[in-house]
Design a protein around this motif. Structure first.
Motif, PDB file in Angstrom:
ATOM      1  N   VAL A 143       0.874  -1.182   0.000  1.00 37.81           N
ATOM      2  CA  VAL A 143       0.000   0.000   0.000  1.00 37.81           C
ATOM      3  C   VAL A 143       0.903   1.220   0.000  1.00 37.81           C
ATOM      4  N   ILE A 144       0.735   2.079  -0.999  1.00 40.50           N
ATOM      5  CA  ILE A 144       1.500   3.330  -1.056  1.00 40.50           C
ATOM      6  C   ILE A 144       0.555   4.472  -0.656  1.00 40.50           C
ATOM      7  N   ILE A 145       0.947   5.213   0.372  1.00 34.04           N
ATOM      8  CA  ILE A 145       0.171   6.381   0.795  1.00 34.04           C
ATOM      9  C   ILE A 145       0.771   7.610   0.127  1.00 34.04           C
ATOM     10  N   ASP A 146      -0.069   8.385  -0.543  1.00 32.52           N
ATOM     11  CA  ASP A 146       0.371   9.643  -1.152  1.00 32.52           C
ATOM     12  C   ASP A 146      -0.392  10.773  -0.465  1.00 32.52           C
ATOM     13  N   ASP A 147       0.174  11.999  -0.479  1.00 33.10           N
ATOM     14  CA  ASP A 147      -0.569  13.080   0.174  1.00 33.10           C
ATOM     15  C   ASP A 147      -1.614  13.689  -0.745  1.00 33.10           C
ATOM     16  N   SER A 148      -1.371  13.653  -2.044  1.00 34.19           N
ATOM     17  CA  SER A 148      -2.375  14.144  -2.994  1.00 34.19           C
ATOM     18  C   SER A 148      -1.999  13.637  -4.383  1.00 34.19           C
ATOM     19  N   ILE A 149      -3.027  13.384  -5.195  1.00 36.67           N
ATOM     20  CA  ILE A 149      -2.782  13.103  -6.618  1.00 36.67           C
ATOM     21  C   ILE A 149      -3.517  14.202  -7.372  1.00 36.67           C
ATOM     22  N   VAL A 150      -2.747  15.071  -8.023  1.00 39.74           N
ATOM     23  CA  VAL A 150      -3.331  16.261  -8.648  1.00 39.74           C
ATOM     24  C   VAL A 150      -3.558  16.024 -10.143  1.00 39.74           C
ATOM     25  N   ARG A 151      -2.476  15.710 -10.859  1.00 42.92           N
ATOM     26  CA  ARG A 151      -2.603  15.451 -12.302  1.00 42.92           C
ATOM     27  C   ARG A 151      -2.563  13.962 -12.618  1.00 42.92           C
ATOM     28  N   GLY A 152      -1.935  13.177 -11.753  1.00 45.36           N
ATOM     29  CA  GLY A 152      -1.889  11.722 -11.957  1.00 45.36           C
ATOM     30  C   GLY A 152      -0.691  11.229 -12.740  1.00 45.36           C
ATOM     31  N   LEU A 162       7.802  -0.101  -9.117  1.00 48.69           N
ATOM     32  CA  LEU A 162       7.602  -1.075  -8.032  1.00 48.69           C
ATOM     33  C   LEU A 162       7.217  -2.442  -8.585  1.00 48.69           C
ATOM     34  N   ARG A 163       6.331  -2.452  -9.579  1.00 48.00           N
ATOM     35  CA  ARG A 163       5.917  -3.728 -10.192  1.00 48.00           C
ATOM     36  C   ARG A 163       7.111  -4.420 -10.855  1.00 48.00           C
ATOM     37  N   GLU A 164       7.893  -3.654 -11.613  1.00 45.38           N
ATOM     38  CA  GLU A 164       9.061  -4.226 -12.301  1.00 45.38           C
ATOM     39  C   GLU A 164      10.099  -4.743 -11.306  1.00 45.38           C
ATOM     40  N   SER A 165      10.062  -4.188 -10.093  1.00 43.71           N
ATOM     41  CA  SER A 165      11.037  -4.595  -9.073  1.00 43.71           C
ATOM     42  C   SER A 165      10.487  -5.681  -8.152  1.00 43.71           C
ATOM     43  N   GLY A 166       9.300  -6.241  -8.498  1.00 46.39           N
ATOM     44  CA  GLY A 166       8.832  -7.420  -7.774  1.00 46.39           C
ATOM     45  C   GLY A 166       7.615  -7.273  -6.886  1.00 46.39           C
ATOM     46  N   ALA A 167       6.995  -6.083  -6.834  1.00 43.52           N
ATOM     47  CA  ALA A 167       5.779  -5.942  -6.012  1.00 43.52           C
ATOM     48  C   ALA A 167       4.660  -6.790  -6.605  1.00 43.52           C
ATOM     49  N   LYS A 168       3.966  -7.541  -5.735  1.00 38.55           N
ATOM     50  CA  LYS A 168       2.889  -8.426  -6.195  1.00 38.55           C
ATOM     51  C   LYS A 168       1.629  -7.615  -6.518  1.00 38.55           C
ATOM     52  N   GLU A 169       1.293  -6.679  -5.616  1.00 34.37           N
ATOM     53  CA  GLU A 169       0.163  -5.761  -5.831  1.00 34.37           C
ATOM     54  C   GLU A 169       0.600  -4.378  -5.364  1.00 34.37           C
ATOM     55  N   VAL A 170       0.047  -3.346  -6.008  1.00 41.40           N
ATOM     56  CA  VAL A 170       0.310  -1.967  -5.562  1.00 41.40           C
ATOM     57  C   VAL A 170      -1.026  -1.248  -5.417  1.00 41.40           C
ATOM     58  N   HIS A 171      -1.378  -0.930  -4.169  1.00 45.66           N
ATOM     59  CA  HIS A 171      -2.615  -0.211  -3.862  1.00 45.66           C
ATOM     60  C   HIS A 171      -2.264   1.217  -3.459  1.00 45.66           C
ATOM     61  N   ILE A 172      -2.985   2.178  -4.018  1.00 41.93           N
ATOM     62  CA  ILE A 172      -2.718   3.589  -3.701  1.00 41.93           C
ATOM     63  C   ILE A 172      -3.827   4.114  -2.796  1.00 41.93           C
ATOM     64  N   ARG A 173      -3.419   4.770  -1.720  1.00 39.71           N
ATOM     65  CA  ARG A 173      -4.353   5.447  -0.813  1.00 39.71           C
ATOM     66  C   ARG A 173      -3.894   6.890  -0.679  1.00 39.71           C
ATOM     67  N   VAL A 174      -4.829   7.822  -0.872  1.00 40.23           N
ATOM     68  CA  VAL A 174      -4.473   9.239  -0.901  1.00 40.23           C
ATOM     69  C   VAL A 174      -5.020   9.919   0.354  1.00 40.23           C
ATOM     70  N   ALA A 175      -4.130  10.557   1.117  1.00 40.09           N
ATOM     71  CA  ALA A 175      -4.501  11.107   2.427  1.00 40.09           C
ATOM     72  C   ALA A 175      -5.160  12.482   2.342  1.00 40.09           C
TER      73      ALA A 175
END
Length: 267
Positions: A143-152, A162-175
């Protein structure tokens, strides 16, 4: 000895070689509460800043805790893109009972003279900025926490990395909640068309940025995270002489999130 305090919203301060004087505190119309910019807490301010009697770092950690209540996910670890969202990530991890683990480290040696030695680095401009701590997350759900996603367009290459480096899943949560509206109070927010929250891609944002899921903090969640300790302090104080607000009258501007501006706009 010098005494520092924040300038109140609407306060006019005169600083001379002799002293610092408050000339006036401009009242809000019809006794409305002041409308302090809520994005100061989310993004702009330094984490050690104190506003309204509370430390920005503590508010950001509470935002992360609230995000964990609103948007939990089955995962193995919580992390962030260094390092503005670290307090929120720590709050999220603590509330979820998941370990907080670093997955990226800032590359201190990136300067203007940096030479991209291969195609992979040219494609992943982000790799110049970050080193990948792949041992920490290989085969794991992150789970990656970001403070804001403005333009994406900043988070996308990070997810890919992260995926190329072996992460199985990547979930984004924006605070923080999505920014949807322009700010007319002096903050240079991108145009409405540039904001990802107003674009068609927003309806399938996870797919657009390459994540397994994306969830933003709600506006109510942000407001409660910001106001929780202000309310508690107001209720505990016998005298409200230092607080020019009555209990229940706490004001923050959320116009960029809700489109509700604290003053009537005149064009």
């Amino acid at each position: 000895s010098r005494y520092y305090r924040e300038v109140l919203p609407g306060e006019i301060v005169k600083i001379s070689r002799y002293d610092v004087q408050t000339l006036d505190v401009v009242p809000r119309p019809e006794g409305d509460p002041s409308a302090f910019c809520i994005f100061e807490y989310v993004y702009f301010a330094r984490p050690d800043s104190i506003f309204e009697g509370q430390m920005v770092y503590s508010v950001r950690r509470r935002c992360g805790q609230q995000l964990a209540i609103e948007a939990p996910v089955e995962a193995d670890l919580v992390s962030t893109v260094p390092e503005s969202a670290t307090p929120a990530a720590l709050g999220y991890a603590q509330k979820c009972g998941l370990p907080y683990v670093e997955v990226l480290c800032k590359n201190r040696y990136v300067g203007r003279t940096f030479i991209q030695p291969n195609m992979r680095l040219r494609q992943l401009g982000v790799a110049k900025k970050f080193g990948v701590l792949s041992d920490n997350f290989k085969g794991k759900r992150v789970v990656i926490i970001d403070d804001s996603i403005v333009r994406g367009n900043t988070i996308s290459p990070i997810i890919k990395l992260l995926r190329e480096s072996g992460a199985k899943e990547v979930h984004i949560r924006v605070a923080s909640p999505p920014i949807r509206f322009p700010c007319y109070m002096g903050i240079n927010i991108p145009t409405k068309e540039e904001l990802i929250a107003n674009r068609p891609e927003f309806h399938d944002l996870a797919n657009y940025i390459g994540a397994d899921s994306v969830v933003y903090l709600s506006v109510e969640g942000l407001v409660s995270s910001v106001q929780e300790s202000i309310r508690a302090r107001q209720e505990n104080e016998n005298s409200l002489k230092t607080q020019k607000l009555r209990v229940g009258k706490i004001g923050h501007c959320t116009a960029c999130l809700t489109g509700e501006y604290p003053v009537e706009l005149e064009w």
